[in-house]
Design a protein around this motif. Structure first.
Motif, short mmCIF file in Angstrom:
data_model
loop_
_atom_site.label_atom_id
_atom_site.label_comp_id
_atom_site.label_asym_id
_atom_site.label_seq_id
_atom_site.Cartn_x
_atom_site.Cartn_y
_atom_site.Cartn_z
N LEU A 78 0.82 -1.20 0.00
CA LEU A 78 0.00 0.00 0.00
C LEU A 78 0.86 1.25 0.00
O LEU A 78 0.65 2.19 -0.77
N SER A 132 2.70 1.69 -3.32
CA SER A 132 1.89 2.11 -4.47
C SER A 132 1.71 3.61 -4.44
O SER A 132 1.73 4.27 -5.48
N VAL A 133 1.55 4.18 -3.25
CA VAL A 133 1.42 5.63 -3.15
C VAL A 133 2.72 6.30 -3.60
O VAL A 133 2.72 7.28 -4.35
N GLU A 152 2.74 0.84 -15.47
CA GLU A 152 2.57 0.53 -16.89
C GLU A 152 1.11 0.57 -17.28
O GLU A 152 0.24 0.14 -16.53
N ALA A 153 0.85 1.06 -18.47
CA ALA A 153 -0.53 1.20 -18.91
C ALA A 153 -1.11 -0.15 -19.31
O ALA A 153 -2.23 -0.47 -18.99
N SER A 201 -6.49 -7.47 -9.67
CA SER A 201 -7.21 -6.19 -9.66
C SER A 201 -6.33 -5.05 -10.12
O SER A 201 -6.84 -4.00 -10.49
N LEU A 202 -5.03 -5.25 -10.07
CA LEU A 202 -4.13 -4.16 -10.43
C LEU A 202 -3.75 -4.20 -11.90
O LEU A 202 -2.80 -3.55 -12.32
N ALA A 259 -18.82 -15.43 -8.33
CA ALA A 259 -18.90 -14.15 -9.00
C ALA A 259 -18.41 -14.24 -10.44
O ALA A 259 -18.26 -13.23 -11.11
N ASP A 262 -15.55 -14.90 -11.75
CA ASP A 262 -14.30 -14.20 -12.01
C ASP A 262 -13.37 -15.18 -12.71
O ASP A 262 -12.72 -16.01 -12.07
N SER A 267 -1.22 4.67 -15.79
CA SER A 267 -2.06 3.64 -16.34
C SER A 267 -3.51 3.78 -15.95
O SER A 267 -4.33 2.97 -16.34
N LEU A 268 -3.85 4.76 -15.15
CA LEU A 268 -5.24 4.92 -14.78
C LEU A 268 -5.95 5.77 -15.83
O LEU A 268 -5.34 6.57 -16.50
N HIS A 276 -9.81 -2.74 -14.91
CA HIS A 276 -8.83 -2.65 -13.84
C HIS A 276 -8.56 -1.22 -13.42
O HIS A 276 -7.93 -1.00 -12.39
N THR A 285 -10.49 -0.79 -10.13
CA THR A 285 -9.92 -1.52 -9.00
C THR A 285 -8.56 -0.96 -8.62
O THR A 285 -8.21 -0.93 -7.45
N LYS A 286 -7.83 -0.48 -9.59
CA LYS A 286 -6.54 0.14 -9.28
C LYS A 286 -6.77 1.41 -8.45
O LYS A 286 -6.01 1.70 -7.52
N TYR A 310 -7.31 0.53 -4.97
CA TYR A 310 -6.10 0.08 -4.27
C TYR A 310 -5.25 1.27 -3.86
O TYR A 310 -4.80 1.37 -2.71
N VAL A 311 -5.02 2.20 -4.79
CA VAL A 311 -4.17 3.34 -4.47
C VAL A 311 -4.85 4.22 -3.43
O VAL A 311 -4.21 4.78 -2.54
N ARG A 323 -6.75 3.17 -1.08
CA ARG A 323 -6.53 2.50 0.19
C ARG A 323 -5.15 2.86 0.74
O ARG A 323 -4.99 3.10 1.94
N GLY A 324 -4.15 2.86 -0.15
CA GLY A 324 -2.81 3.23 0.28
C GLY A 324 -2.76 4.64 0.82
O GLY A 324 -2.14 4.92 1.85
N ALA A 336 -17.64 -10.01 -11.61
CA ALA A 336 -16.28 -10.16 -11.07
C ALA A 336 -15.74 -8.82 -10.58
O ALA A 336 -15.03 -8.76 -9.59
N ALA A 368 -17.12 -8.13 -7.20
CA ALA A 368 -16.44 -8.94 -6.18
C ALA A 368 -15.07 -8.35 -5.85
O ALA A 368 -14.67 -8.28 -4.70
N ARG A 369 -14.35 -7.90 -6.87
CA ARG A 369 -13.01 -7.35 -6.62
C ARG A 369 -13.09 -6.04 -5.86
O ARG A 369 -12.27 -5.76 -4.98
N ASN A 391 -13.68 -6.76 -2.33
CA ASN A 391 -12.48 -7.23 -1.65
C ASN A 391 -11.53 -6.09 -1.34
O ASN A 391 -10.78 -6.15 -0.37
N LEU A 392 -11.54 -5.06 -2.19
CA LEU A 392 -10.61 -3.96 -1.99
C LEU A 392 -11.14 -2.90 -1.04
O LEU A 392 -10.42 -1.98 -0.69
#
Lengths: 265, 387
Positions: free
Chosen positions: A87, A90-91, A109-110, A151-152, A188, A190, B217-218, B277, B280-281, B284-285, B287-288, B310, B313-314, B317-318
């Motif tokens: 975490l 990533s920040v 990366e994109a 997810s990333l 779900a 996935d 990448s976002l 993604h 979801t990304k 995640y960020v 959260r950080g 899906a 669900a992700r 989870n995040l």
């Protein structure tokens, strides 16, 4: 570590198998107690642990580990624990320019990247120094958790490749162990996660699966744990599977046979 | 759950206070004992208004604005976490929860960050519900917002010696109540709004500016929002980067209708979204960012519109805490006699286990909500209610 789980698995910190891949998965419940168990177990077993913690902060694991009798700060200072805090990293990657390649380089990366830099990080942390003398028994890689990597933006194949490389280095070359947690989002639909889960299930020697009860929420029984020992060599012995139910308490998790919860006996 | 924290000097009974989170390894979850960490033997760390430590693990909590929901979440929303509200079908009740959260921030003097792609943040703030305060509460509220103006010197007639003493440093006057009730039929008074500190992010205003630095990448929109949030956290010192700041405060972040087509995302439109993604990304960020600062975030998402389960669900989870709203409008449950007194069901899907193996789950899972004329209530669904 949870003494009752050690009994069920037939392991102790002094005598445990090496060169194994353990897969933890959870379905409809939180399987993080298994991660805490293995983290404190391997630290007590005097192993060198590389912990790739992607979902919670260092202080979270530290506070729980202290309840289980292990200090992560002390282990980190002594060099027994290498902790990658996903975490925080990533920040740093997103908002501050990084000069040298970072283990979580793929975040920048994109398009779908790969986990090569993360693998380099794991290899560099766990391989013994040149002198070959190390006070630790064997290296252990612990990952919490692999589903987050999907997810990333990574594909299941990239994560499976990473695990393959790690297994080759840590299990086969360094005779250590690898433990990883994967969520099970099967209902779900996935697909990527399903590919990852199936792929890893076939490669692992031990699968611990925490499930919520089929009948729903219960105060005294928090879930069901399925333990599956897999024989990867083509011997005559078949895979052995056991199921227990568990209840999570403040500093311990108690296990009992199905339907034998102390609350109803 | 009694919410009577002592006010004034802000001494916490469990002896755990939030430490500042800086570039070092501390996060807002770290406990700090009262004995250590004094600034040169100076004043003890004062508690932040509107927060209290969790009974279970000393984790710092803020109120969601609905005391009933606080109780179901184990005392409140933990600082540094994300509360995901899965919107009900026509998005009628989820904006209410969103506004309760923001209104609670204003009443406690927290800083707000409101992000929306559909409505202007200023308009959202105008529609916040008015707090229901008794006389004590009203006085405290004035103190919270007028804490800068010194009290006028009152000439003491009898105890005139005391007048010569330096004025006692009354600590940050915190609202002694944790969690307030609001009157949905009234608007928040303008003076309260005017004295509050807030930042707004309205997506259409940010859509033309260029991104600094290398393209990330976002998706552009999510990246801009993340940079906006990080900028506020950094410049206002919520991550402990400005230790000279006299008084720590909480940043309440509210993001509305996230993931909807308004945000330029297509996950609600197609099943095979190429950019799933990105969302979801972002989670995640985010959260950080939250884990390393004194902030709490509420996000409402129309998960019932997301085509690919899906992704839902992700995202669950995040997120740390997930609450789903299911309204009865238009469903067959509307005519079910069991539900006739209620407007919908509320599902507490997930509660975080922070610094702990266990969490405070409520024993009862059948919860229904009702929007009365003035109040939004959550009740246990029982057979008796049907008769």
């Amino acid at each position: 570590m949870f003494p009752e789980l050690n009994n069920l698995l037939g392991t102790t910190p002094d005598g445990t198998e090496q060169g194994k891949l353990t897969l933890l998965c959870d379905a409809k419940t939180d399987g993080s107690f298994l991660v805490h168990h293995f983290l404190s177990f391997y630290l007590k077993a005097n192993c060198k642990v590389c912990f790739v913690a992607l979902v919670q902060s260092f202080s979270h694991y530290n506070i729980v580990a202290q309840k289980l009798g292990v200090s992560l700060t002390a282990a980190r200072e002594q060099g027994q624990l290498v902790f990658l805090e996903g975490l925080k990293s990533s920040v740093d990657i997103f908002f501050h320019a990084q000069e040298e390649p970072h283990p979580l380089q793929f975040l920048r990366e994109a398009s779908a990247g790969n986990l090569q830099s993360l693998y380099q990080f794991v290899r560099d942390s766990l391989k013994p120094v040149d002198s070959g003398e190390t006070p630790w028994k064997f290296p252990v890689l612990l990952v919490d958790n692999l589903s987050v990597l999907l997810s990333l933006g990574l594909e299941a194949v990239a994560v499976l490749d990473f695990m393959q490389y790690c297994r080759a280095t840590v299990c086969c070359e360094l005779k250590g162990n690898v433990v990883a947690l994967v969520h099970d989002n099967r209902d779900a639909e996935d697909k990527e996660n399903g590919i990852l889960l199936n792929g890893l299930s076939h490669q692992s020697h031990l699968v611990l699966r925490a499930e919520g009860l089929a009948t729903g929420f219960c105060k005294d029984v928090h879930g069901q744990l399925r333990i599956l020992w897999r024989r990867l060599q083509p011997t005559a012995r078949r895979d052995q599977s056991l199921t227990y139910q568990y209840k999570i308490q403040d500093k311990n998790v108690s296990f009992f046979a199905k339907g034998m919860s102390p609350a109803i006996l | 759950m009694a919410a009577a924290a002592t006010c004034g000097a802000g001494v916490l009974s469990s002896g755990c206070v939030a430490s500042t989170a800086g570039r070092s390894s501390t996060t807002s979850f770290q406990r700090r004992s009262k004995a250590s960490g004094a600034d040169g033997g100076g004043p003890r760390l004062l508690s932040i208004a509107g927060t209290r430590p969790s009974v279970r693990n000393g984790q710092l909590l803020v109120s969601t604005g609905l005391p009933a929901l606080d109780q179901l979440l184990g005392g409140g929303l933990a600082v540094g976490t994300v509360l995901l509200i899965e919107e009900d079908k026509y998005s009628i009740y989820s904006p209410l929860l969103f506004k309760y959260f923001l209104a609670e921030g204003i009443v406690n003097g927290h800083t707000l960050l409101v992000a929306s792609a559909k409505e202007k943040p200023a308009d959202i703030l105008q529609e916040l519900p008015a707090p229901l305060l008794d006389d004590n509460g009203k006085k405290e509220l004035e103190d919270v917002h007028n804490s800068k103006t010194p009290e006028s010197d009152v000439n003491m007639k009898i105890a005139w010696r005391y007048q010569l003493q330096p004025k006692m440093q009354v600590g940050p006057v915190s609202s002694s109540r944790f969690g307030h009730y609001y009157d949905v039929s009234k608007r928040i008074p303008q003076e309260l709004l005017g004295s509050s500190k807030w930042h707004g992010f309205f997506l259409p205003e940010h859509i033309t500016s260029d991104l600094k630095g290398e393209p990330c990448s976002l998706s552009g929109d999510y990246m801009k929002l993340l940079q906006f949030i990080q900028n506020i956290i950094y410049t206002e010192g919520f991550d402990g980067s400005n230790p000279q700041k006299k008084q720590k405060n909480i940043l309440r972040i509210g993001i509305q209708n996230f993931g909807s087509p308004f945000w330029g995302d297509d996950i609600c439109c197609t099943e095979n979204s190429d950019n799933s993604h990105r969302l979801t990304k972002f989670f995640y960020v985010l959260r950080g960012l939250l884990r390393t600062s004194l902030s709490a975030c509420i996000i409402t998402m129309p998960t019932h519109l997301i085509q690919n389960k899906a992704i839902t669900a992700r995202v669950r989870n995040l997120s740390d805490t997930v609450v789903g709203l299911e309204s009865f409008i238009g469903s067959e449950k509307e005519t079910n006699s069991l539900y006739k007194d209620y407007h919908g069901l509320i599902h507490i899907r997930k509660i975080p286990r922070l610094n702990n193996l266990t969490c405070d789950e409520s024993d009862v899972k059948d919860l229904a909500f009702k929007l009365k004329r003035k109040l939004f209530t959550i009740e246990f669904l029982t057979e008796a209610a049907a008769h």
